[in-house]
Design a protein around this motif. Structure first.
Motif, mmCIF file in Angstrom:
data_model
loop_
_atom_site.group_PDB
_atom_site.id
_atom_site.type_symbol
_atom_site.label_atom_id
_atom_site.label_comp_id
_atom_site.label_asym_id
_atom_site.label_seq_id
_atom_site.Cartn_x
_atom_site.Cartn_y
_atom_site.Cartn_z
ATOM 1 N N ARG A 100 15.101 -6.688 -6.635
ATOM 2 C CA ARG A 100 15.669 -5.369 -6.356
ATOM 3 C C ARG A 100 16.505 -4.818 -7.513
ATOM 4 O O ARG A 100 17.166 -3.781 -7.364
ATOM 5 C CB ARG A 100 16.487 -5.395 -5.058
ATOM 6 C CG ARG A 100 15.619 -5.584 -3.820
ATOM 7 C CD ARG A 100 16.395 -5.374 -2.542
ATOM 8 N NE ARG A 100 16.628 -3.960 -2.263
ATOM 9 C CZ ARG A 100 17.630 -3.498 -1.543
ATOM 10 N NH1 ARG A 100 18.539 -4.340 -1.057
ATOM 11 N NH2 ARG A 100 17.759 -2.212 -1.309
ATOM 12 N N PHE A 101 16.406 -5.463 -8.697
ATOM 13 C CA PHE A 101 16.966 -4.839 -9.896
ATOM 14 C C PHE A 101 16.050 -3.695 -10.359
ATOM 15 O O PHE A 101 16.394 -2.931 -11.268
ATOM 16 C CB PHE A 101 17.183 -5.866 -11.026
ATOM 17 C CG PHE A 101 15.949 -6.620 -11.454
ATOM 18 C CD1 PHE A 101 15.126 -6.129 -12.445
ATOM 19 C CD2 PHE A 101 15.632 -7.845 -10.869
ATOM 20 C CE1 PHE A 101 14.001 -6.826 -12.849
ATOM 21 C CE2 PHE A 101 14.513 -8.560 -11.268
ATOM 22 C CZ PHE A 101 13.689 -8.047 -12.270
ATOM 23 N N ILE A 102 14.891 -3.577 -9.743
ATOM 24 C CA ILE A 102 13.994 -2.442 -9.914
ATOM 25 C C ILE A 102 14.085 -1.616 -8.633
ATOM 26 O O ILE A 102 14.092 -2.172 -7.535
ATOM 27 C CB ILE A 102 12.548 -2.923 -10.164
ATOM 28 C CG1 ILE A 102 12.496 -3.728 -11.463
ATOM 29 C CG2 ILE A 102 11.585 -1.738 -10.235
ATOM 30 C CD1 ILE A 102 11.216 -4.501 -11.648
ATOM 31 N N PRO A 103 14.172 -0.278 -8.711
ATOM 32 C CA PRO A 103 14.414 0.546 -7.524
ATOM 33 C C PRO A 103 13.366 0.336 -6.422
ATOM 34 O O PRO A 103 12.179 0.130 -6.698
ATOM 35 C CB PRO A 103 14.347 1.983 -8.064
ATOM 36 C CG PRO A 103 14.702 1.857 -9.509
ATOM 37 C CD PRO A 103 14.154 0.538 -9.950
ATOM 38 N N HIS A 267 9.603 12.164 0.705
ATOM 39 C CA HIS A 267 8.586 11.784 1.686
ATOM 40 C C HIS A 267 7.521 10.884 1.065
ATOM 41 O O HIS A 267 7.126 9.877 1.653
ATOM 42 C CB HIS A 267 7.943 13.038 2.288
ATOM 43 C CG HIS A 267 8.810 13.740 3.278
ATOM 44 N ND1 HIS A 267 9.604 14.813 2.950
ATOM 45 C CD2 HIS A 267 9.031 13.497 4.593
ATOM 46 C CE1 HIS A 267 10.267 15.225 4.026
ATOM 47 N NE2 HIS A 267 9.948 14.435 5.033
ATOM 48 N N LEU A 268 7.066 11.236 -0.134
ATOM 49 C CA LEU A 268 5.992 10.465 -0.779
ATOM 50 C C LEU A 268 6.439 9.051 -1.129
ATOM 51 O O LEU A 268 5.746 8.065 -0.829
ATOM 52 C CB LEU A 268 5.532 11.196 -2.050
ATOM 53 C CG LEU A 268 4.526 10.451 -2.939
ATOM 54 C CD1 LEU A 268 3.214 10.227 -2.198
ATOM 55 C CD2 LEU A 268 4.288 11.219 -4.240
ATOM 56 N N LEU A 269 7.609 8.930 -1.759
ATOM 57 C CA LEU A 269 8.017 7.631 -2.301
ATOM 58 C C LEU A 269 8.609 6.695 -1.260
ATOM 59 O O LEU A 269 8.784 5.503 -1.540
ATOM 60 C CB LEU A 269 9.020 7.856 -3.443
ATOM 61 C CG LEU A 269 8.473 8.666 -4.621
ATOM 62 C CD1 LEU A 269 9.552 8.890 -5.666
ATOM 63 C CD2 LEU A 269 7.261 7.989 -5.252
ATOM 64 N N SER A 270 8.903 7.198 -0.077
ATOM 65 C CA SER A 270 9.406 6.309 0.977
ATOM 66 C C SER A 270 8.279 5.768 1.859
ATOM 67 O O SER A 270 8.520 4.952 2.746
ATOM 68 C CB SER A 270 10.440 7.029 1.854
ATOM 69 O OG SER A 270 9.854 8.112 2.565
ATOM 70 N N GLN A 271 7.056 6.203 1.603
ATOM 71 C CA GLN A 271 5.923 5.722 2.392
ATOM 72 C C GLN A 271 5.384 4.406 1.829
ATOM 73 O O GLN A 271 5.517 4.114 0.651
ATOM 74 C CB GLN A 271 4.800 6.763 2.396
ATOM 75 C CG GLN A 271 5.141 8.034 3.154
ATOM 76 C CD GLN A 271 3.988 9.006 3.171
ATOM 77 O OE1 GLN A 271 2.905 8.701 3.646
ATOM 78 N NE2 GLN A 271 4.219 10.188 2.635
ATOM 79 N N ASN A 272 4.737 3.637 2.692
ATOM 80 C CA ASN A 272 4.093 2.391 2.290
ATOM 81 C C ASN A 272 2.585 2.550 2.293
ATOM 82 O O ASN A 272 2.024 3.275 3.115
ATOM 83 C CB ASN A 272 4.469 1.261 3.265
ATOM 84 C CG ASN A 272 5.771 0.587 2.881
ATOM 85 O OD1 ASN A 272 5.820 -0.204 1.956
ATOM 86 N ND2 ASN A 272 6.833 0.922 3.590
ATOM 87 N N GLY A 305 9.634 -4.552 4.377
ATOM 88 C CA GLY A 305 8.866 -3.537 3.666
ATOM 89 C C GLY A 305 9.317 -2.112 3.876
ATOM 90 O O GLY A 305 8.807 -1.200 3.207
ATOM 91 N N LEU A 306 10.262 -1.879 4.793
ATOM 92 C CA LEU A 306 10.710 -0.510 5.035
ATOM 93 C C LEU A 306 11.446 0.035 3.807
ATOM 94 O O LEU A 306 12.307 -0.633 3.241
ATOM 95 C CB LEU A 306 11.645 -0.460 6.244
ATOM 96 C CG LEU A 306 12.074 0.943 6.669
ATOM 97 C CD1 LEU A 306 10.938 1.668 7.382
ATOM 98 C CD2 LEU A 306 13.315 0.884 7.558
ATOM 99 N N LYS A 307 11.101 1.266 3.411
ATOM 100 C CA LYS A 307 11.778 1.906 2.286
ATOM 101 C C LYS A 307 12.736 2.965 2.808
ATOM 102 O O LYS A 307 12.345 3.846 3.583
ATOM 103 C CB LYS A 307 10.763 2.552 1.341
ATOM 104 C CG LYS A 307 9.887 1.559 0.609
ATOM 105 C CD LYS A 307 8.977 2.265 -0.376
ATOM 106 C CE LYS A 307 8.062 1.272 -1.073
ATOM 107 N NZ LYS A 307 7.181 1.933 -2.055
#
Length: 375
Positions: A100-103, A267-272, A305-307
């Motif tokens: 998690r040192f990467i966003p 919306h886009l980046l929080s999806q899996n 896995g939840l963002k």
């Protein structure tokens, strides 16, 4: 608990998205978070993406899961791959936390493979960053330089390519890790029965961004301003350079408005890409039940896995969660950041946060959507 045995900030400055890197003993005294039998159990499930890759003479055959019988595959030359193990196997979450040192918005999934001697996927190029962490057993990895490579068999829809000249040729043992940025060809070969972990990170493509922008404009009935021009050409069949540029400027104006692009990105980046293991309760939780559970020592945890994404300088006080937005209009900025960054809340801290009605309502929403659970 998993702790990286290297300097994350030095890695980000010197290698991230630049050059491949071998990190020997990246995790000291590494212990596999999952066994081959447990991995095979996940591969039996319909909702979990899995596949077998068979290594044949100069070629590879893919068998899509679910996989229940391994007897036809023999003792060598095959590999089981299971995607998004972190969604379905909670004991793998501490390994994901170490990266998690990467966003979080970049994180794709934890893929785990079980491979027999000779098993592998052939030379290929990925369009994402990947850390290849070795568990039990040994695998040999080769990495080539960036360049123009012919797709295998002329098939442009596959990531497989013809072979390459390696710039890295290394044998990984338990705890060793190989980092590969996008665009570098690589291939792995299993020397002895092995478990391996692929921690992948993606960024959106132009195609994905434009598609999401179009969906947003349609959903919100916005972006309706039409192009106008002050001068028309003499030739009836001509679209002038000024008009071409004017239409692109119209689009550019839209893309620089935060009320549009922040919504789209959140919306886009929080999806899996892969299905989540939602933990929906049989009946909705209410405040009294939540408080009672916390007072009895329950811990509040997000599902694997939840963002949960916070947009810097967002025009609204909100979080983006699995493609949805949740407004926390009066929440203090530091608390909003805490909710975005923290995966679990012990009973004491959760009770303290629940003193604020808005945050208590947020916890209840998370529980009732199946995005969190009490343990």
């Amino acid at each position: 608990m998993y702790t990286v045995n290297f300097d994350p900030q030095a890695f980000l400055q010197q290698h991230w998205q630049k050059q491949p890197l071998v990190i020997k003993a990246a995790f000291k005294h590494f212990q596999d978070p999952i066994s081959p039998e447990e991995l095979a159990g996940l591969a039996c499930e319909e909702e979990i993406a899995s596949r077998i890759v068979l290594t044949k003479q100069g070629n590879w055959e893919i068998i899509q899961g679910p996989i229940e019988d391994y007897s036809p595959f023999g003792e060598d030359n095959w590999q089981l791959l299971v995607q998004a193990v972190n969604h379905w196997y909670p004991d793998s979450q501490p390994l994901v936390d170490a990266f998690r040192f990467i966003p979080d918005w970049r994180f794709d999934d934890l893929m785990v493979s079980f491979a027999t001697p000779g098993g592998g996927v052939g030379p290929h190029i990925d369009n994402y960053d990947v850390f290849l962490l070795q568990g039990e057993g040994k695998r040999r990895w080769k990495v080539g330089a960036k360049g123009q490579y012919s797709p295998r068999g002329g098939d442009t829809h596959t990531s497989l390519i013809d072979d390459f000249e390696p710039i890295i040729d290394v044998i990984l043992e338990a705890g060793d890790m190989l980092y590969i940025p996008p665009g570098f060809p690589h291939r792995g070969e299993t020397l002895e029965t092995a478990l391996s972990y692929s921690i992948g990170f993606r960024a959106p493509s132009q195609q994905e961004l434009l598609s999401s922008i179009a969906d947003h404009l349609i959903d919100t009935n916005s972006g309706l301003t039409r192009f106008t021009s002050q001068q028309e050409p003499n030739a009836s069949g001509l679209l002038t350079i000024d008009q071409q540029q004017g239409m692109m400027d119209l689009l550019q104006t839209l893309l620089t408005q935060p009320e549009h692009y922040q919504n789209v990105l959140g919306h886009l980046l929080s999806q899996n890409r892969f299905e989540l293991d939602l933990c929906e309760p049989q009946q909705d939780y209410h405040k009294a039940e939540l408080i009672s559970a916390l007072e009895e020592g329950a811990e509040l945890l997000r599902i694997g896995g939840l963002k949960v994404i916070q947009i810097e300088a967002d025009q609204q006080q909100r979080l983006f969660i699995n493609g949805e937005s949740y407004s926390l209009g009066s929440c203090q900025a530091e608390l909003l950041t805490q909710l975005a960054n923290q995966i679990s809340f012990d009973s004491t801290s959760a009770l303290e946060l629940c003193q604020q009605t808005e945050i208590c309502d947020y916890f209840l929403w998370m529980l009732n959507r199946g995005y969190a659970y009490l343990a």
